[in-house]
Design a protein around this motif. Structure first.
Motif, PDB file in Angstrom:
ATOM      1  N   HIS A 161       3.898   7.323  -8.148  1.00 60.95           N
ATOM      2  CA  HIS A 161       3.833   6.292  -7.111  1.00 60.95           C
ATOM      3  C   HIS A 161       2.892   5.185  -7.574  1.00 60.95           C
ATOM      4  O   HIS A 161       1.707   5.422  -7.800  1.00 60.95           O
ATOM      5  N   ALA A 162       3.414   3.978  -7.734  1.00 65.94           N
ATOM      6  CA  ALA A 162       2.606   2.806  -8.060  1.00 65.94           C
ATOM      7  C   ALA A 162       2.633   1.836  -6.881  1.00 65.94           C
ATOM      8  O   ALA A 162       3.338   2.059  -5.888  1.00 65.94           O
ATOM      9  N   GLU A 163       1.863   0.766  -6.988  1.00 68.18           N
ATOM     10  CA  GLU A 163       1.758  -0.160  -5.858  1.00 68.18           C
ATOM     11  C   GLU A 163       3.090  -0.798  -5.515  1.00 68.18           C
ATOM     12  O   GLU A 163       3.428  -0.958  -4.341  1.00 68.18           O
ATOM     13  N   ALA A 212       0.029  12.725  -4.649  1.00 64.52           N
ATOM     14  CA  ALA A 212      -0.299  11.302  -4.719  1.00 64.52           C
ATOM     15  C   ALA A 212      -1.134  10.921  -3.492  1.00 64.52           C
ATOM     16  O   ALA A 212      -0.855  11.369  -2.377  1.00 64.52           O
ATOM     17  N   ASP A 247       0.843  -1.183   0.000  1.00 66.96           N
ATOM     18  CA  ASP A 247       0.000   0.000   0.000  1.00 66.96           C
ATOM     19  C   ASP A 247       0.883   1.240   0.000  1.00 66.96           C
ATOM     20  O   ASP A 247       2.046   1.191  -0.353  1.00 66.96           O
ATOM     21  N   LYS A 263       1.177   5.671  -0.895  1.00 59.81           N
ATOM     22  CA  LYS A 263       0.692   6.640  -1.869  1.00 59.81           C
ATOM     23  C   LYS A 263       0.747   6.078  -3.281  1.00 59.81           C
ATOM     24  O   LYS A 263       1.656   5.331  -3.630  1.00 59.81           O
ATOM     25  N   GLN A 264      -0.251   6.464  -4.087  1.00 67.78           N
ATOM     26  CA  GLN A 264      -0.275   6.047  -5.479  1.00 67.78           C
ATOM     27  C   GLN A 264      -0.702   7.214  -6.352  1.00 67.78           C
ATOM     28  O   GLN A 264      -1.454   8.083  -5.935  1.00 67.78           O
TER      29      GLN A 264
END
Length: 290
Positions: free
Chosen positions: A78-80, A289, A24, A26-27
């Protein structure tokens, strides 16, 4: 190389202190002007020649103006499971001294442009140590140059690749890394390929409401170079400490001290630079994000 091994070992030991796989956080895109700052000081002395016999420096000193600007902007995704970072750093400073007699002197005290893009794998997440942080391997590619060409040397042009492991995105620990560095130095001809290792640290500590202490440090040790030159460095170290006070919304005032030192490979005298001042800066998040 022993220091590099210790740095990697320290990061590995910390990761064993209760880690989980990062799932988890920020994304999305975060586009931010982290800082744009301007420092200006000016001293204007009139009729100093007539007051040369007086002991008060306010009457017989040299007129001078010092200006320094700094910009730090990021555009990160920001990705997973990963983080893609893009950062632009620009720093320029100039001092002009107008003596009572003689020619006006101009001296640069800062001149650097650095663009970096990089990939970080969000592999581990530490919850209950040093306020929590994420960690993983990373690789960066950067290009360094300068605004103006020095009088007695060519303009700096360096392509730099970095790969290692780091801790990041923590409450207090913003970055702690150890890495291997490969450089292609285009400043002089023929070009030179250099190998180095480096370690860096960024920490932020809230002191009270609207007051934050910020610390950073970077150490780079050069191991080899394909072309031997008198301007080659053995190592360099930079550190910065500042106490940032929020004046109004995104406007900040920060007394600071910056230190830089470097050791040439060809002689034993170590160069040093200490810069102490107060910075007025502005920051803004254009897209955050979530």
């Amino acid at each position: 190389m022993k220091l590099l091994q210790k740095a990697f070992l320290l990061i590995a030991l910390v990761l064993l202190c209760g880690v989980s796989y990062a799932q988890d956080g920020k994304q999305g895109w975060q586009i931010e002007l982290k800082k744009i700052a301007l420092d200006v000081t000016s001293t204007e002395v009139k009729h100093a020649k007539e007051y040369q016999d007086f002991s008060d420096a306010r009457l017989n000193g040299d007129s001078q103006t010092a200006v320094r600007g700094n910009l730090d902007a990021i555009s990160d995704y920001h990705a997973e499971h990963y983080l893609w970072t893009n950062e632009l750093l620009m720093d320029y400073g100039r001092t002009k001294i107008r003596p009572v007699e003689g020619e006006t002197l101009t001296n640069e005290n800062a001149d650097k442009i650095l663009f970096t893009t990089g990939y970080t794998q969000r592999l581990w997440k530490v919850e209950n140590f040093l306020g929590g942080f994420e960690a993983g391997p990373f690789a960066n590619l950067g290009y360094e140059t300068e605004f103006t060409k020095p009088d007695n040397s060519p303009r700096t042009r360096i392509l730099r690749g970095t790969a290692g492991v780091k801790m990041f995105e923590g409450k207090y620990l913003k970055s702690l890394f150890a890495a291997v560095v490969g450089e292609r130095d285009f400043t002089y001809s023929p070009n030179s390929t250099k190998l180095a290792w480096e370690a860096g640290l960024k920490i932020e500590q809230p002191v009270r409401e609207d007051v934050t202490a910020k610390y950073s440090a970077l150490f780079r040790d050069y191991l080899s170079a394909s072309e031997k030159r008198p301007t080659d460095l053995d190592y360099e170290f930079a550190a910065d400490a500042r106490l940032e006070v929020e004046l109004y919304k995104n406007l900040h005032l920060a007394p600071f001290i910056s230190y830089y030192t470097a050791q040439a490979k060809d002689f034993g005298t170590r160069g040093e630079n200490i810069y102490v001042g107060v910075s007025l800066s502005f920051s803004h998040i254009f897209k955050e994000a979530k």
